[in-house]
Design an enzyme around this catalytic site. Sequence first.
Site, PDB file in Angstrom:
ATOM      1  CG  ASP A   1      -2.293   0.630   0.870  1.00 26.57           C
ATOM      2  OD1 ASP A   1      -2.300   1.813   0.497  1.00 26.57           O
ATOM      3  OD2 ASP A   1      -3.324  -0.054   0.961  1.00 26.57           O
TER       4      ASP A   1
ATOM      5  CG  HIS B   1      -4.382   2.400  -2.016  1.00 22.98           C
ATOM      6  ND1 HIS B   1      -4.349   3.285  -0.955  1.00 22.98           N
ATOM      7  CD2 HIS B   1      -5.692   2.243  -2.312  1.00 22.98           C
ATOM      8  CE1 HIS B   1      -5.594   3.633  -0.630  1.00 22.98           C
ATOM      9  NE2 HIS B   1      -6.430   3.031  -1.441  1.00 22.98           N
TER      10      HIS B   1
ATOM     11  CD  GLU C   1     -10.037   3.983  -1.217  1.00 25.72           C
ATOM     12  OE1 GLU C   1     -10.985   4.329  -0.503  1.00 25.72           O
ATOM     13  OE2 GLU C   1      -8.919   3.683  -0.749  1.00 25.72           O
TER      14      GLU C   1
HETATM   15  C1  TNX Z   1     -10.833   1.957   1.877  1.00 21.34           C
HETATM   16  S1  TNX Z   1     -11.585  -0.886   1.159  1.00 21.34           S
HETATM   17  C2  TNX Z   1      -9.753   1.279   1.360  1.00 21.34           C
HETATM   18  C3  TNX Z   1      -8.543   1.097   2.179  1.00 21.34           C
HETATM   19  C4  TNX Z   1      -8.686   1.767   3.522  1.00 21.34           C
HETATM   20  C5  TNX Z   1     -10.081   1.509   4.051  1.00 21.34           C
HETATM   21  C6  TNX Z   1     -10.319   1.989   5.447  1.00 21.34           C
HETATM   22  C7  TNX Z   1     -10.597  -0.495   0.049  1.00 21.34           C
HETATM   23  C8  TNX Z   1     -10.610  -1.343  -1.128  1.00 21.34           C
HETATM   24  N1  TNX Z   1      -9.809   0.594   0.182  1.00 21.34           N
HETATM   25  O1  TNX Z   1      -7.412   1.579   1.487  1.00 21.34           O
HETATM   26  O2  TNX Z   1      -7.728   1.247   4.376  1.00 21.34           O
HETATM   27  O3  TNX Z   1     -10.998   2.139   3.199  1.00 21.34           O
HETATM   28  O4  TNX Z   1     -11.541   1.532   5.967  1.00 21.34           O
END
Ligand code: TNX
Length: 759
Positions: free
Chosen positions: A182, A255, A318
């Site tokens: 990440d 990420h 994301e």
């Molecule tokens: C969203 S769930 C994210 C993570 C974060 C999380 C915190 C997901 C696929 N991505 O990068 O850690 O929210 O709840």
Amino acid sequence: MKRMIFLVLLMLTLHAQAQICPVIPTPALYQPEEGTIRLAKVLPVNWGETASEVRDFAATHFSGIYGIGLKEQQQSPVIVFKVDAQLKAEGYTIRCGQNEILVSYADEPGALHAVTSLLQMVETDGEGACIRRALVQDAPRFSWRGLHLDVARHFFSVEEVKRFIDLMALYKFNVLHWHLTDDQGWRIEIKKYPDLTRIGAYRDSTVIGHYSDQPRKYDHIRYGDFYTQDQVKEIVKYAADRSITVVPEIEMPGHSRAALAAYPVFSCTGKQQEVPGLWGIFDDIYCAKDETIHFLQDILEEVISLFPSEYIHVGGDEAPKTRWKECPDCQRIIQEQGFADEHELQSYFIRKMDAFLAAKGRKLIGWDEILEGGLSPNAAVMSWRGEEGGIEAARQHHQVVMTPTTYCYFDYYQSRHSAEPLAIGGYLPLEKVYRFNPVPEGLSAEEAGFILGGQANLWTEYIASMKHLEYMVYPRALALAQSVWCTEKPSYTDFLETFVTVQEPFLQRNKVNYARSVHFPQVKTERTEDGIALSFYEASPDALFDADIAVSNGLHKTSLHRVIGKEDRIFIPRPEEGTESDYSIALYSARVQDTFVFRVAQTHSLGLPVSIEPAPHPKYNHNGSLNLVDGTFGRLPWKGADWLGFNEPDIGITVDLTEVKKMQGVRIGFLDSNGSWIYLPESVEIQTSVDGTRWSEPVMASVSRNTMQDGRQTVYCPGETRFVQLRIHTMERIPEGLDGAGNTPWTFIDEVEILYPDL
Ligand code: TNX
């Protein structure tokens, strides 16, 4: 006669006890019978062809938990294990007869599941250990019963991961989704690119407290570590020995700041940046150019050689398209391929990985964002932003793992009590997890067949130790185990009974630092004619609390001690003018061995009828309108519970004083937490009315950080009135440059106080 009553009572209790099934997840069939089998200190077992890994697991746990040794013995054994190829995959049967326990199992996982059920069926008393006679028949509903573990935000050692795996096995989980990379750290050795760990595994500083705390503070402590390939192999084997598949996740294209810190050439800008110590979503992601694709495929090549799992997770969530929009390489690909937008470029990126994995005989799985711009041909989808992604993928006949935030985010708070350690936010109590059904409503039987199962996610931004991790996972993992294993699960009340009577002692024997949150006293507030009534309860319906109730008006303080149960009420009336007091109710819970303090301000609005238009957003509507007049003020840091949340530009609140009174004004609290897209409103408008039909000219007050005091805004509008109407006006959209720009802001409101003129 007396004796008969006694006998009847005794039979009733025995019957009641015999009914409860001790095993979690609850087996498909548990049929208790009269009597028990005593277990000697050394138990003879005829293992038959059972795999040595299962035998070792059984031996370690029988001795570790109960001090019972197992010895292989062909003649007159107490437990006999036999293969039965007729049973369903992962299935097993246990027949506890007079003197012998017969176990049949379908396959190696089935044998292991029989062992974990037996472990939970053991009862201990003064004379030693025994197992209640019963017939158990069992097989799982889903083939993917997962827990995810983020080791990037915080690192967990090999020993800790093994402990995590051991506990998973006890509750029949079979997939560990290992989130290895990440922004804040790259945790797996890749031989071809040593800088991924030499540079990418370490950050120089980590943000202190919550992401949205302002101003942000950092600890300036170097943090990091990684797993060598040998350690990875060791963990994969350890898990396989417990019938658990480890699915690795290598995040892309978002990420990825840790990797880009090591190899900035694979970003769009080429800019050298550090491994960040802040959580969240970053604009710098992998560039979609061929060089990056090859780099990531090289990495996947090594990953595949370490993990035999059918699925390989490539993230996909994301990933902001900000850099791609300005990157000549990305734009060239978009042009050449005739793509409509950057989402199609993301889809192209994922398809490259899909093809690569498919050629190696593996399957790609990714977060539900991989649906955007078109789903790759062989991809399976992990649905996290609600259930929609999963529904859509199943309708397109793609495999799905359900892990919606609503039921599966174990990084969320599990109670509303301030005793909970700092968490990312959200609210996911045990009961909610219990309601999780991996098959969303509205799917046809055929589509439902694409749901592989479900899993909970453990994002560790705010979880830095194994002790804390166990606290977040247990007991919620028990509720999840029910949802992913049972075809028909018992009621939540029955589950709680098993939890309290059997599973809590079992967790304690296994030294699990599980959360006692269901035993924290919860407050229930009700309206009465002239104020409110409070009562307190917890998961065990017969629990009693030692209550110290102190009432103080600044000059005088009275206190009272009582033992209260869930039927008792503490009444707090609206005050006579000038006699407002603060109530402090301290409850001692013997089970949790801690004291919980509830404070209520005796405001003049306590329990008054309130109407709200439009209704608060269902996610942030705890206790409805009573929340605004319950004498408790919204707390900071925001935990999402004691505020009403709205996602509308115009909110109307009307308070009925129940009689015409001389009023001075109103005071109301607003939350200012921009990191969560929660903004102060622009203004509040007040109108009053004696009869509810004719309204006064509005009095308008603008709202800002400067006009508020302690998070509360006062608006004066003196006069005689019975009804008070507040109109709260918010910004239409969050302005550019601020968190959540372009979206409708959230407005969070707490207590509405009515101010009367000083006497
Ligand atoms: C969203 S769930 C994210 C993570 C974060 C999380 C915190 C997901 C696929 N991505 O990068 O850690 O929210 O709840």
